[in-house]
Motif scaffolding. Structure first.
Motif, short mmCIF file in Angstrom:
data_model
loop_
_atom_site.label_atom_id
_atom_site.label_comp_id
_atom_site.label_asym_id
_atom_site.label_seq_id
_atom_site.Cartn_x
_atom_site.Cartn_y
_atom_site.Cartn_z
N GLN A 1 4.37 40.12 11.13
CA GLN A 1 4.15 41.34 10.35
C GLN A 1 2.78 41.25 9.70
O GLN A 1 2.16 40.20 9.69
N SER A 2 2.32 42.35 9.20
CA SER A 2 0.99 42.40 8.59
C SER A 2 0.89 41.39 7.45
O SER A 2 1.78 41.28 6.61
N GLY A 3 -0.17 40.60 7.46
CA GLY A 3 -0.42 39.65 6.39
C GLY A 3 0.11 38.25 6.64
O GLY A 3 -0.10 37.36 5.84
N ILE A 4 0.81 38.02 7.75
CA ILE A 4 1.34 36.69 8.07
C ILE A 4 0.87 36.32 9.48
O ILE A 4 1.06 37.08 10.42
N THR A 5 0.27 35.13 9.61
CA THR A 5 -0.19 34.65 10.91
C THR A 5 0.19 33.18 11.06
O THR A 5 -0.03 32.39 10.14
N THR A 6 0.75 32.82 12.21
CA THR A 6 1.00 31.42 12.54
C THR A 6 0.19 31.07 13.79
O THR A 6 -0.01 31.92 14.65
N THR A 7 -0.28 29.84 13.87
CA THR A 7 -1.10 29.42 15.00
C THR A 7 -0.68 28.05 15.51
O THR A 7 -0.12 27.24 14.77
N GLY B 1 -1.65 23.08 14.04
CA GLY B 1 -0.90 24.28 13.70
C GLY B 1 -1.33 24.79 12.34
O GLY B 1 -1.83 24.03 11.51
N GLY B 2 -1.14 26.08 12.12
CA GLY B 2 -1.54 26.64 10.85
C GLY B 2 -0.73 27.87 10.48
O GLY B 2 0.00 28.44 11.29
N PHE B 3 -0.87 28.25 9.22
CA PHE B 3 -0.16 29.39 8.67
C PHE B 3 -1.09 30.08 7.67
O PHE B 3 -1.75 29.41 6.88
N GLU B 4 -1.16 31.40 7.74
CA GLU B 4 -1.96 32.17 6.78
C GLU B 4 -1.11 33.28 6.21
O GLU B 4 -0.42 34.00 6.93
N LEU B 5 -1.16 33.42 4.89
CA LEU B 5 -0.44 34.47 4.18
C LEU B 5 -1.45 35.29 3.38
O LEU B 5 -2.11 34.76 2.49
N GLN B 6 -1.59 36.54 3.75
CA GLN B 6 -2.51 37.44 3.07
C GLN B 6 -1.82 37.94 1.80
O GLN B 6 -0.92 38.76 1.85
N LEU C 1 -2.51 27.09 5.22
CA LEU C 1 -2.00 25.73 5.35
C LEU C 1 -2.17 25.31 6.81
O LEU C 1 -2.06 26.14 7.71
N GLY C 2 -2.42 24.02 7.02
CA GLY C 2 -2.57 23.55 8.38
C GLY C 2 -2.23 22.08 8.50
O GLY C 2 -2.20 21.34 7.52
N ALA C 3 -1.95 21.67 9.74
CA ALA C 3 -1.67 20.26 10.03
C ALA C 3 -2.16 19.98 11.45
O ALA C 3 -2.22 20.87 12.29
N GLY C 4 -2.52 18.72 11.68
CA GLY C 4 -3.00 18.33 13.00
C GLY C 4 -2.67 16.88 13.28
O GLY C 4 -2.33 16.11 12.38
#
Length: 146
Positions: free
Chosen positions: A95-101, A116-121, A130-133
């Protein structure tokens, strides 16, 4: 996920209007100049990168890019190979404002890195990230101001 270099022209492909609304395939090509920044005896090299990204419904993105596909070396006396890499990744915006990678990064001669990462607008101009590798294992957090 970003493709390295200069963006190319995009295409819109719709092989089956009942199943795929929009599939956008921009491609990225780059010539880059590498400088080791060490004096005396500094060196330089030209690297060639290429990449592509596809978007499905504007919510799911997949991409791949290849770095230093021409196998450049740097240095005059002692030659050093610049790393050749392939990166394959995906992102999902439920949904708008949430991205996972999620991405897989493989350099020749090295173990595969998984990131991997996560972004919350939070608001229009502010996002938490947030991210991890792996290889090396690491965690990160931060924010973005758009």
């Amino acid at each position: 996920m970003k493709c390295s270099g200069i963006r190319g022209y995009g295409q819109i492909v719709n092989p089956n209007p009942d199943r795929v609304e929009y599939l956008i395939l921009p491609r990225s090509n780059a010539l880059k100049y590498n400088d080791d920044g060490i004096d005396p005896g500094s060196g330089s090299a030209f690297g060639v990168d290429i990449g592509a990204q596809a978007s499905l419904y504007g919510r799911t993105f997949v991409g791949v890019y290849l770095l230093n596909i021409n196998a450049p070396t740097i240095g005059k006396i002692t030659r050093h190979d610049l790393p050749q890499r392939i990166v394959i990744g995906a992102a999902y915006k439920p949904q708008s404002g949430i991205t996972t990678t999620l991405s897989f990064n493989k350099a020749v001669g090295f173990d595969t890195q998984i990131e991997g990462g996560f972004e919350l607008q939070i608001i229009e101009y502010f996002a938490l990230r947030l991210g991890a590798g792996t290889n090396p294992n690491r965690f990160s957090g931060g924010f973005g101001i758009n």
